[in-house]
Design an enzyme around this catalytic site. Structure first.
Site, short mmCIF file in Angstrom:
data_model
loop_
_atom_site.label_atom_id
_atom_site.label_comp_id
_atom_site.label_asym_id
_atom_site.label_seq_id
_atom_site.Cartn_x
_atom_site.Cartn_y
_atom_site.Cartn_z
N SER A 83 0.85 -1.18 0.00
CA SER A 83 0.00 0.00 0.00
C SER A 83 0.89 1.23 0.00
CB SER A 83 -0.88 -0.01 1.26
OG SER A 83 -1.48 1.25 1.48
N TYR A 137 -2.03 0.27 10.86
CA TYR A 137 -1.96 -0.27 9.50
C TYR A 137 -0.65 0.06 8.79
CZ TYR A 137 -3.66 -1.22 4.72
OH TYR A 137 -3.83 -1.69 3.44
#
Length: 256
Positions: free
Chosen positions: A141, A154
């Site tokens: 990501s 995250y």
């Protein structure tokens, strides 16, 4: 047919990016295992792929459980003979305040977003090393190198996933195994749409997400999928321990 006769396992392939990768791999000649926590969505995707003439199986799989991913790999080998490609796509968004976050939230994020990729890699690496060829693709990501406030922990897991990608890539390069990552930004998936629906004006929130990207839209799942096809194919033999960013250029903007 860039993946003709190759065998791939794709985790979290019951929807979104994972399902798009499975579809693209089938189109390019591969056989696939849909390794997905939700047994119904896994079988739905596999059924559609088979209906279109592809070779696909569905296996319920919890990547946080090493025995579960081992089972998915074993089922794939039993069905197709080997695993040439692993796509560690399964992931979960865990956004918490660092001081208010529970220990369980911390463990869940790391177990799925980081350890799941390691479990999968450990399951396929022996066979790849024995044959002297293989490709592992980790879906990372833009959180892997940038920080958005309010998204902890995250980005911690995704930063670590890049470290895992680079470390394994270097460790096994001489054995014929390539390990790379793809780092998408906003992708127009059911998960993204569900997030927009949590706001009073979902359409406005979607437009906000689209407008921060230079092309004024979000990434499409098939765009991530075709990058995965390239990295998995014989067209990328010297790309290893690398990350390809797919965010329309958003991550290079210093400020708006």
């Amino acid at each position: 047919m860039r993946l003709l006769n190759k065998i791939a396992v794709i985790t979290g392939a019951g929807q979104g990016i994972g399902a798009a990768i499975a579809k693209a791999f089938i189109k390019e000649g591969a056989a696939v295992c849909i390794a997905e926590l939700n047994a119904k969505t896994a079988e739905d995707v596999a059924w559609k792929l088979r209906a279109d003439g592809g070779r696909a199986i569905a296996v319920q799989c919890d990547v946080a459980d090493r025995a579960s991913i081992d089972n998915a790999i074993s089922r794939t080998i039993s069905e197709f003979g080997r695993v040439d490609i692993l796509v560690n796509n399964a992931g979960v968004n865990v956004f918490r305040d660092p001081l208010e976050m529970s220990d369980e939230d911390w463990r869940r994020c790391l177990a799925i977003d980081l350890e799941g990729a390691m479990h999968g890699s450990r399951a396929v690496l022996p066979g790849m090393i024995e044959r002297g060829v293989g490709a592992i693709i980790n879906i990372a990501s833009t959180h892997s190198f940038s920080i958005i406030p309010g998204c902890f922990p995250y980005p911690v897991a995704k930063h670590a996933l890049l470290g895992l990608t680079r470390s394994l890539g270097i460790e096994y390069a001489s054995k014929g195994v390539r390990v790379n990552a793809i780092a998408p930004g906003y992708v127009d998936t059911p998960i993204a749409e569900a997030y927009f629906q949590t706001f009073p004006d979902p359409a406005a929130e979607r437009k906000k997400a689209e407008d921060i990207h230079p092309p004024r839209r979000m990434c499409r799942p098939e765009e991530v999928a075709m990058t995965a096809v390239f990295l998995a194919s014989d067209e990328a033999p010297f790309i290893n321990a690398s990350v390809i960013t797919i965010d329309g250029g958003r991550s290079v903007i210093y400020h708006d």
